[in-house]
Motif scaffolding. Sequence first.
Motif, PDB file in Angstrom:
ATOM      1  N   LEU A 143      -4.110   8.454   3.074  1.00  0.00           N
ATOM      2  CA  LEU A 143      -3.694   9.851   3.218  1.00  0.00           C
ATOM      3  C   LEU A 143      -4.540  10.591   4.249  1.00  0.00           C
ATOM      4  N   VAL A 144      -5.847  10.386   4.197  1.00  0.00           N
ATOM      5  CA  VAL A 144      -6.736  11.022   5.184  1.00  0.00           C
ATOM      6  C   VAL A 144      -6.374  10.553   6.592  1.00  0.00           C
ATOM      7  N   SER A 145      -6.121   9.259   6.742  1.00  0.00           N
ATOM      8  CA  SER A 145      -5.778   8.700   8.054  1.00  0.00           C
ATOM      9  C   SER A 145      -4.429   9.226   8.540  1.00  0.00           C
ATOM     10  N   LEU A 146      -3.460   9.343   7.640  1.00  0.00           N
ATOM     11  CA  LEU A 146      -2.153   9.892   8.014  1.00  0.00           C
ATOM     12  C   LEU A 146      -2.285  11.342   8.459  1.00  0.00           C
ATOM     13  N   TYR A 147      -3.119  12.108   7.768  1.00  0.00           N
ATOM     14  CA  TYR A 147      -3.332  13.511   8.117  1.00  0.00           C
ATOM     15  C   TYR A 147      -3.992  13.637   9.490  1.00  0.00           C
ATOM     16  N   LEU A 148      -5.028  12.836   9.731  1.00  0.00           N
ATOM     17  CA  LEU A 148      -5.768  12.919  11.000  1.00  0.00           C
ATOM     18  C   LEU A 148      -4.917  12.471  12.185  1.00  0.00           C
ATOM     19  N   ASP A 149      -3.987  11.527  11.939  1.00  0.00           N
ATOM     20  CA  ASP A 149      -3.135  11.044  13.021  1.00  0.00           C
ATOM     21  C   ASP A 149      -1.778  11.753  13.068  1.00  0.00           C
ATOM     22  N   HIS A 150      -1.651  12.840  12.294  1.00  0.00           N
ATOM     23  CA  HIS A 150      -0.486  13.738  12.360  1.00  0.00           C
ATOM     24  C   HIS A 150       0.829  13.079  11.941  1.00  0.00           C
ATOM     25  N   PHE A 151       0.763  12.166  10.966  1.00  0.00           N
ATOM     26  CA  PHE A 151       1.983  11.648  10.349  1.00  0.00           C
ATOM     27  C   PHE A 151       2.339  12.578   9.182  1.00  0.00           C
ATOM     28  N   LYS A 152       2.908  13.732   9.506  1.00  0.00           N
ATOM     29  CA  LYS A 152       3.063  14.795   8.514  1.00  0.00           C
ATOM     30  C   LYS A 152       3.983  14.398   7.357  1.00  0.00           C
ATOM     31  N   GLY A 153       5.151  13.832   7.682  1.00  0.00           N
ATOM     32  CA  GLY A 153       6.089  13.452   6.629  1.00  0.00           C
ATOM     33  C   GLY A 153       5.511  12.393   5.705  1.00  0.00           C
ATOM     34  N   LEU A 154       4.883  11.371   6.276  1.00  0.00           N
ATOM     35  CA  LEU A 154       4.276  10.312   5.483  1.00  0.00           C
ATOM     36  C   LEU A 154       3.119  10.846   4.653  1.00  0.00           C
ATOM     37  N   PHE A 155       2.395  11.805   5.207  1.00  0.00           N
ATOM     38  CA  PHE A 155       1.282  12.414   4.470  1.00  0.00           C
ATOM     39  C   PHE A 155       1.789  13.170   3.251  1.00  0.00           C
ATOM     40  N   VAL A 156       2.819  13.980   3.428  1.00  0.00           N
ATOM     41  CA  VAL A 156       3.360  14.774   2.320  1.00  0.00           C
ATOM     42  C   VAL A 156       3.907  13.867   1.218  1.00  0.00           C
ATOM     43  N   LEU A 157       4.671  12.839   1.599  1.00  0.00           N
ATOM     44  CA  LEU A 157       5.204  11.912   0.604  1.00  0.00           C
ATOM     45  C   LEU A 157       4.086  11.146  -0.091  1.00  0.00           C
ATOM     46  N   GLY A 158       3.041  10.800   0.658  1.00  0.00           N
ATOM     47  CA  GLY A 158       1.890  10.115   0.066  1.00  0.00           C
ATOM     48  C   GLY A 158       1.159  10.981  -0.947  1.00  0.00           C
ATOM     49  N   VAL A 159       1.018  12.269  -0.639  1.00  0.00           N
ATOM     50  CA  VAL A 159       0.378  13.194  -1.585  1.00  0.00           C
ATOM     51  C   VAL A 159       1.211  13.290  -2.860  1.00  0.00           C
ATOM     52  N   LEU A 160       2.533  13.361  -2.709  1.00  0.00           N
ATOM     53  CA  LEU A 160       3.425  13.381  -3.876  1.00  0.00           C
ATOM     54  C   LEU A 160       3.219  12.130  -4.728  1.00  0.00           C
ATOM     55  N   CYS A 161       3.126  10.973  -4.077  1.00  0.00           N
ATOM     56  CA  CYS A 161       2.907   9.718  -4.808  1.00  0.00           C
ATOM     57  C   CYS A 161       1.582   9.745  -5.562  1.00  0.00           C
ATOM     58  N   LEU A 162       0.530  10.263  -4.913  1.00  0.00           N
ATOM     59  CA  LEU A 162      -0.785  10.338  -5.561  1.00  0.00           C
ATOM     60  C   LEU A 162      -0.739  11.259  -6.770  1.00  0.00           C
ATOM     61  N   VAL A 163      -0.096  12.418  -6.631  1.00  0.00           N
ATOM     62  CA  VAL A 163       0.015  13.366  -7.746  1.00  0.00           C
ATOM     63  C   VAL A 163       0.781  12.743  -8.906  1.00  0.00           C
ATOM     64  N   LEU A 164       1.890  12.086  -8.603  1.00  0.00           N
ATOM     65  CA  LEU A 164       2.679  11.431  -9.648  1.00  0.00           C
ATOM     66  C   LEU A 164       1.893  10.300 -10.312  1.00  0.00           C
ATOM     67  N   PHE A 165       1.173   9.528  -9.508  1.00  0.00           N
ATOM     68  CA  PHE A 165       0.365   8.435 -10.034  1.00  0.00           C
ATOM     69  C   PHE A 165      -0.693   8.958 -11.007  1.00  0.00           C
ATOM     70  N   LEU A 166      -1.396  10.016 -10.618  1.00  0.00           N
ATOM     71  CA  LEU A 166      -2.431  10.597 -11.476  1.00  0.00           C
ATOM     72  C   LEU A 166      -1.817  11.216 -12.731  1.00  0.00           C
ATOM     73  N   ALA A 167      -0.615  11.784 -12.598  1.00  0.00           N
ATOM     74  CA  ALA A 167       0.078  12.342 -13.762  1.00  0.00           C
ATOM     75  C   ALA A 167       0.425  11.243 -14.760  1.00  0.00           C
ATOM     76  N   ASN A 168       0.882  10.101 -14.252  1.00  0.00           N
ATOM     77  CA  ASN A 168       1.167   8.958 -15.121  1.00  0.00           C
ATOM     78  C   ASN A 168      -0.076   8.531 -15.890  1.00  0.00           C
ATOM     79  N   TYR A 169      -1.190   8.440 -15.187  1.00  0.00           N
ATOM     80  CA  TYR A 169      -2.437   7.998 -15.815  1.00  0.00           C
ATOM     81  C   TYR A 169      -2.887   8.996 -16.888  1.00  0.00           C
ATOM     82  N   TYR A 170      -2.772  10.295 -16.568  1.00  0.00           N
ATOM     83  CA  TYR A 170      -3.182  11.327 -17.527  1.00  0.00           C
ATOM     84  C   TYR A 170      -2.311  11.280 -18.780  1.00  0.00           C
ATOM     85  N   ILE A 171      -0.998  11.162 -18.600  1.00  0.00           N
ATOM     86  CA  ILE A 171      -0.079  11.118 -19.748  1.00  0.00           C
ATOM     87  C   ILE A 171      -0.347   9.888 -20.600  1.00  0.00           C
TER      88      ILE A 171
END
Length: 212
Positions: A143-171
């Motif tokens: 995600l950091v690398s996608l952000y620094l290299d301006h892959f905006k769409g991939l970065f946003v989708l990656g953040v969504l995946c991370l949030v969902l992944f952490l939500a799964n773990y918490y639940i």
Amino acid sequence: MKLSPNKQNILFRLPIAGMLLFVVFYSLAALHYPGGSWNVPAQTGFHLKDNYLCDLLDAQTISGLENTASVYAKIALGFLCLSLMVLWWYLPKLFFRKAKALVFMRWTGMLAMGTTLLLGPQNHDVVVRIAGVFGTISLMIALVSLYLDHFKGLFVLGVLCLVLFLANYYIYESEVLLKQLPVIQKITFTACILWFVFLDLALIKKFRGFKH
């Protein structure tokens, strides 16, 4: 080691092929699943609302029947993990910035997938936690690398995946909204598969026509 354009073209497409085969074999597993879930032990067949994806891997169903779907599910898991190991290996090539963190991302991503290959009913929680740690590290570096290299769409989708992944773990750990977790798990899985597909397509696009 430098690859010829033809070999590179084939290798970069392996992850997408593996993910497609995963979908095919997991669909077959779902069709062959006798039935039973933690929410409704006596139900027949595989239900998106009640069954976890890992239910298909068990030798026996929750209701005690022989699970005839497990062979398809294990083949599917093998295709998925091996194809994503290939993707993590080549993913550093996507980025213009060269950093040691990308090597760390490569190996933690591959370790996450290699650990997941060992998933079974006896070691489910241990494997999920170990693979989760490796996967979170590789995902955050990506995600950091996608952000620094301006892959905006991939970065946003990656953040969504991370949030969902952490939500799964918490639940899973807290048991809050646990009955809804099978659905949330499938939403997370779909988002992550799409992210990996788009990452691979971005990698293919970057090197299309590239001459070594």
